[in-house]
Write a protein that holds these residues in place. Structure first.
Motif, short mmCIF file in Angstrom:
data_model
loop_
_atom_site.label_atom_id
_atom_site.label_comp_id
_atom_site.label_asym_id
_atom_site.label_seq_id
_atom_site.Cartn_x
_atom_site.Cartn_y
_atom_site.Cartn_z
N PRO A 33 34.94 -17.46 8.54
CA PRO A 33 36.38 -16.73 8.79
C PRO A 33 37.46 -17.59 8.14
O PRO A 33 38.47 -17.12 8.04
N ARG A 47 36.31 -11.44 10.97
CA ARG A 47 36.87 -12.00 12.31
C ARG A 47 35.93 -12.84 13.00
O ARG A 47 34.64 -12.59 13.19
N GLN A 49 34.09 -14.78 15.99
CA GLN A 49 33.53 -14.34 17.50
C GLN A 49 32.99 -15.47 17.90
O GLN A 49 31.87 -15.96 17.44
#
Length: 317
Positions: A33, A47, A49
């Protein structure tokens, strides 16, 4: 446009090492990321997580290891057999050598009282230096105007701290007295002895002042006045706290430690142009003493010697 490590310190009140660990963790994700572009860290389109299942697994492992250590301490059977079981070796044969097998302690637990006295004396003479700070965080002191390296003429001299917070020397008494909002005369005598007999700063301080507080208004000034009387020096209540700020111990990196002090203190009277002892109760990062020492010397004092009753810094533990 991304952020440098220093920019991230300014945006987040986190320690340098904490930030580096997080960046390293994120950068090795696949896909990552964040990426590093020269000296700046930049977000990607990925994104992130958080892997809660992995975190729960690792936390469970740590809890299991801790419970196993506690079980080892309380187990009455053979200690070696316990360790073998922990490593999946089911051989139950006792070792015949551990404290459980022979029914008595392996190490002699009788302590020589004379040795205890010597250890206590050593701890009560185990003061540590307060190293002067020189380089301030960029853009932190907008009001005081400090930047880059502090000029030599306004830097603090090397100081001394009497104990580590809560240690078996003076640190435990300091902690108890702090909670009671009064420092005993015993600590005054111990501090004076350290200054006069073992430290002996040169040139010697000619007067005493202290770090003010709005939470414990009389605690440090009262101690500093009694210390000054013991040293036969005048006490000047020369520093005022003019702005409420957050507790300095909660500031996790240099930028926030510096920014938190900007504009918090001012010198409230003319000062003798002679060396001074600057007294505080607890020192952690050392920036409070650094900033006040600079303000004192900028206002016309002589050399500033910081001194404190205890250090709460993790680095001194």
């Amino acid at each position: 446009d991304g952020l440098s490590l220093r920019n991230i310190e300014e945006k987040t009140n986190l320690r340098h090492g904490q930030i580096e660990k997080v960046l390293k963790l994120l950068s090795v994700e696949n896909p990552a990321p964040i990426i590093k572009n020269e000296n700046r860290w930049v977000r990607t389109t990925v994104r992130y997580q958080m892997d809660h299942a992995r975190i729960a697994h690792l936390t469970g492992q740590r809890i299991q290891e801790w419970e196993e250590v506690q079980a080892y301490l309380t187990d009455t059977g053979c200690k070696m057999a316990f360790l073998r079981r922990s490593l999946d070796d089911l051989d139950p044969t006792p070792c015949g050598k551990c404290s459980s097998c022979i029914g008595q302690p392996i190490i002699n637990q009788i302590i020589d009282p004379a040795l205890v006295h010597r250890a206590g004396t050593f701890l009560k003479h185990a003061e540590m230096p307060i190293t002067p700070k020189a380089q301030v965080a960029a853009n932190a002191f907008l009001q005081y105007g400090f930047s880059g390296n502090l000029p030599q003429q306004i830097r603090a001299q090397e100081g001394r701290v009497l104990s580590r917070w809560g240690d078996a020397g003076w640190g435990r008494l300091v902690a108890d007295n702090k909670r009671a909002d009064h420092f005993d005369d015993e600590l005054v005598v111990a501090m004076a002895e350290m200054i006069q007999q073992r430290w002996q700063p040169n040139p010697a301080p000619q007067w005493v002042c202290c770090v003010p507080s709005r939470n414990h208004v009389q605690l440090v000034p009262d101690f500093a006045r009694r210390l000054a009387a013991c040293l036969r020096l005048p006490f000047f209540n020369a520093i005022s706290k003019v702005r409420d700020n957050q507790p300095q111990k909660g500031q996790q990196n240099r930028f926030h430690q510096c920014r938190n002090l900007d504009g918090a203190f001012e010198i409230n009277q003319p000062l003798p142009n002679t060396p001074v002892l600057l007294v505080d109760d607890i020192v952690d990062s050392g920036w409070t003493l650094t900033v006040i020492a600079a303000l004192l010397q900028r206002a016309g004092s002589g050399k500033v010697y910081p001194v404190a009753l205890a250090s709460s810094s993790v680095k001194d533990s």
